[in-house]
Motif scaffolding. Structure first.
Motif, PDB file in Angstrom:
ATOM      1  N   ARG A  67       4.593   6.953  -4.443  1.00 42.66           N
ATOM      2  CA  ARG A  67       3.149   7.212  -4.352  1.00 42.66           C
ATOM      3  C   ARG A  67       2.339   6.229  -5.187  1.00 42.66           C
ATOM      4  NH1 ARG A  67       1.886  11.476  -0.736  1.00 42.66           N
ATOM      5  NH2 ARG A  67       3.959  12.279  -0.274  1.00 42.66           N
ATOM      6  N   GLU A  68       1.109   6.117  -4.779  1.00 40.21           N
ATOM      7  CA  GLU A  68       0.198   5.193  -5.462  1.00 40.21           C
ATOM      8  C   GLU A  68       0.072   5.509  -6.960  1.00 40.21           C
ATOM      9  OE1 GLU A  68      -3.608   5.184  -3.515  1.00 40.21           O
ATOM     10  OE2 GLU A  68      -4.378   3.781  -5.015  1.00 40.21           O
TER      11      GLU A  68
ATOM     12  N   LYS B 252       0.871  -1.184   0.000  1.00 37.49           N
ATOM     13  CA  LYS B 252       0.000   0.000   0.000  1.00 37.49           C
ATOM     14  C   LYS B 252       0.901   1.225   0.000  1.00 37.49           C
ATOM     15  CE  LYS B 252      -4.480   0.199   0.246  1.00 37.49           C
ATOM     16  NZ  LYS B 252      -4.779   0.639  -1.132  1.00 37.49           N
TER      17      LYS B 252
ATOM     18  N   PRO C  14       1.299   5.597  -0.191  1.00 43.22           N
ATOM     19  CA  PRO C  14       0.525   6.811   0.074  1.00 43.22           C
ATOM     20  C   PRO C  14      -0.150   7.303  -1.208  1.00 43.22           C
ATOM     21  CG  PRO C  14       2.818   7.063   0.821  1.00 43.22           C
ATOM     22  CD  PRO C  14       2.721   5.748   0.141  1.00 43.22           C
TER      23      PRO C  14
ATOM     24  N   GLY D 117       8.895   5.747   2.207  1.00 43.82           N
ATOM     25  CA  GLY D 117       7.492   6.166   2.140  1.00 43.82           C
ATOM     26  C   GLY D 117       7.249   7.260   1.116  1.00 43.82           C
ATOM     27  N   GLU D 118       8.198   7.418   0.186  1.00 42.13           N
ATOM     28  CA  GLU D 118       8.061   8.509  -0.794  1.00 42.13           C
ATOM     29  C   GLU D 118       7.471   8.061  -2.128  1.00 42.13           C
ATOM     30  OE1 GLU D 118      12.020  10.065  -1.026  1.00 42.13           O
ATOM     31  OE2 GLU D 118      11.921  10.878   1.013  1.00 42.13           O
TER      32      GLU D 118
END
Ligand SMILES: [Zn+2]
Length: 479
Positions: free
Chosen positions: A387-388, A333, A335, A384-385
């Motif tokens: 993106r979706e 998943k 961000p 966490g960089e």
């Protein structure tokens, strides 16, 4: 998209690739001589021509591609006679094995697979054309090609013909440059050998006439691309040119593309050195078809490829890294939203990937473009960089990559089982794995990371994946 450039053996230069007919490519590949199982040197060439074919298709060309099976030549005739069977019976086992090997290696089928023994009539017709054009002479029931009559003889392989005596002949299908002579188009039968009754007399075709006749039958008198291993440039391809052009008066092939030799651990592969490997030898040792394909594809075809077991191990890990990355893209998943810099990064990687292939199939450049991207994207994901919004373009780039390299689908176990090599049966048992995992743990505790890494690689090479969990435990699973 970058302009496609290829190195043409005939001109010795890198040239823009422009087919004769817009949007279509007519291509011929010398297939295997089916008297034995194909070895990794053969498959270096077959993987190269597969990458070429796939790249041209990706660029939208309509392919008409022919690959032949040489199922009649000196060695086949001799082996079949020795075994006391017909040549069709003798070769069938190797034909079947070759098709199965191609499937395992994800080598696409050409539009036409053709067998020499199904096309004897067109070879006879071509020889008759050469007789009419006075390029031939007879001797003891065989028909020879008079090479001094063809002024362009030697242009492809750049051989020096000054020492050649007119009328000196060679009967073998395979010979070296030093024995360049008038070669046999049609060979009179010897007692006990297979032969055909034809209008030019009883006998069988020489190896070279087979490819000339079949290429022109399916592809026309002038074809765009002819591929093969560099060892075929002389005499085979030289003789193909001489035969075809003397018959038609037209250029036979516009682009000649030859794959360089494969060495094994730095040496020429030979049975006497004990470094001779068929694909099946490697599959029996538990190596994966995808790793072998990757290893063969990773070195640009015009460069010598030094095949090593370390390299094969690295190829196994490289394929694994890519498959893990795809799994990550699909399963994790990310961000929500988009990242302009990552979108740009993907576009750049895709551009570099295409540029590498367009530059005479420089697969090393294309792979570097992919792996640099994967490394950076993995880092971005860890931070966490990622993106979706970039999942879809990244997966699309990987899909494009796989249209060429064809290693992402996790189907090795299935392929090996189909070929009769069960992965679990050949692989290590649980106790052996547990022991190696424990050894690796012990090495890590001593901070001996080199040993730990070596054990991890060894396990990976044998189909065992290790997962270091956050609580410090190690899980393993069979691929
Ligand atoms: Zn050929």
């Amino acid at each position: 998209m970058h302009e496609i450039q290829v190195q043409n053996t005939l001109s010795g230069k890198v040239e823009p690739f422009v087919p004769l007919k817009k949007g279509e490519v007519h291509m011929y590949t010398c297939g295997p001589t089916v008297y034995d199982f194909a070895h990794i040197g053969n498959f270096r060439t077959f993987v190269f021509q597969d990458i070429l074919r796939r790249f041209l298709k990706l660029r939208g060309f309509k392919m008409t591609h022919v690959m032949n099976l040489t199922d009649v030549d000196d060695r086949i005739i001799a082996n079949a006679a020795a075994a006391g069977v017909g040549i069709r019976e003798y070769t069938q086992k190797y034909v079947d094995a070759f098709f199965a090997d191609c499937k395992a290696m994800s080598v696409e089928s050409p539009e036409h697979w053709i067998r020499a023994t199904d096309n004897i009539d067109i070879m006879v017709a071509l020889i008759q054309r050469l007789q009419k054009n006075t390029y031939t002479y007879d001797s003891e029931g065989s028909i020879y090609y008079r090479i001094t009559k063809f002024k362009d003889y030697g242009k492809l392989s750049k051989i020096d013909l000054s020492g050649i005596k007119a009328g000196a002949r060679v009967d073998n299908d395979r010979y070296d440059k030093e024995s360049a002579r008038d070669f046999a188009l049609w060979k009179a039968p010897k007692p006990g050998e297979h032969f055909w009754e034809t209008p030019i007399g009883p006998g069988r075709p020489g190896w070279h006439i087979e490819c000339s006749a079949m290429a022109m039958k399916y592809l026309g008198e002038t074809i765009d691309i002819h591929t093969g291993g560099i060892d075929l440039a002389f005499p085979h391809h030289e003789n193909e040119i001489a035969q075809s052009q003397a018959a038609t008066g037209k250029q036979f092939v516009r682009y000649w593309l030859h794959a360089e030799h494969l060495l094994v651990e730095g040496e020429k592969m030979s049975k006497s050195l004990g470094n001779f490997f068929t694909l099946r030898d490697l599959f029996a040792k538990g190596y994966k078809p995808s790793a072998l394909r990757f290893a063969l594809a990773s070195v640009p075809y015009r460069r010598q490829l030094n095949f090593t077991f370390d390299g094969l191990q690295q190829a196994t890990s490289s394929v694994e890294r890519l498959r893990n990355f795809v799994a990550r893209l699909r399963d994790e998943k990310f961000p929500a939203g988009k990242s302009a810099s990552m979108a740009e990064r993907i576009a750049k990687a895709a551009g570099d990937f295409d540029a590498g292939l367009a530059d005479d199939l420089n697969t090393a450049v294309s792979l570097a473009a992919m792996f640099d991207f994967v490394r950076e994207a993995n880092i971005a994901m860890d931070k966490g960089e990622f993106r979706e919004g970039e999942v879809k373009p990244a997966l699309e780039f990987l899909a494009t990559f796989d249209k060429i390299f064809a290693v992402l689908e996790d189907n090795d176990a299935e392929k090996l089982t189909t070929l009769g090599y069960g992965t679990t049966a050949a692989g290590p048992d649980d106790a052996e794995i547990e022991k190696l995992v424990a050894d690796r743990e012990a090495a890590r505790k001593k901070r001996d990371f080199a040993t730990a890494d070596r054990i991890r690689k060894e396990l990976a090479g044998r189909g065992i994946l290790l997962e270091d969990t956050k609580d410090g435990a190690v899980r393993w699973k069979r691929k």
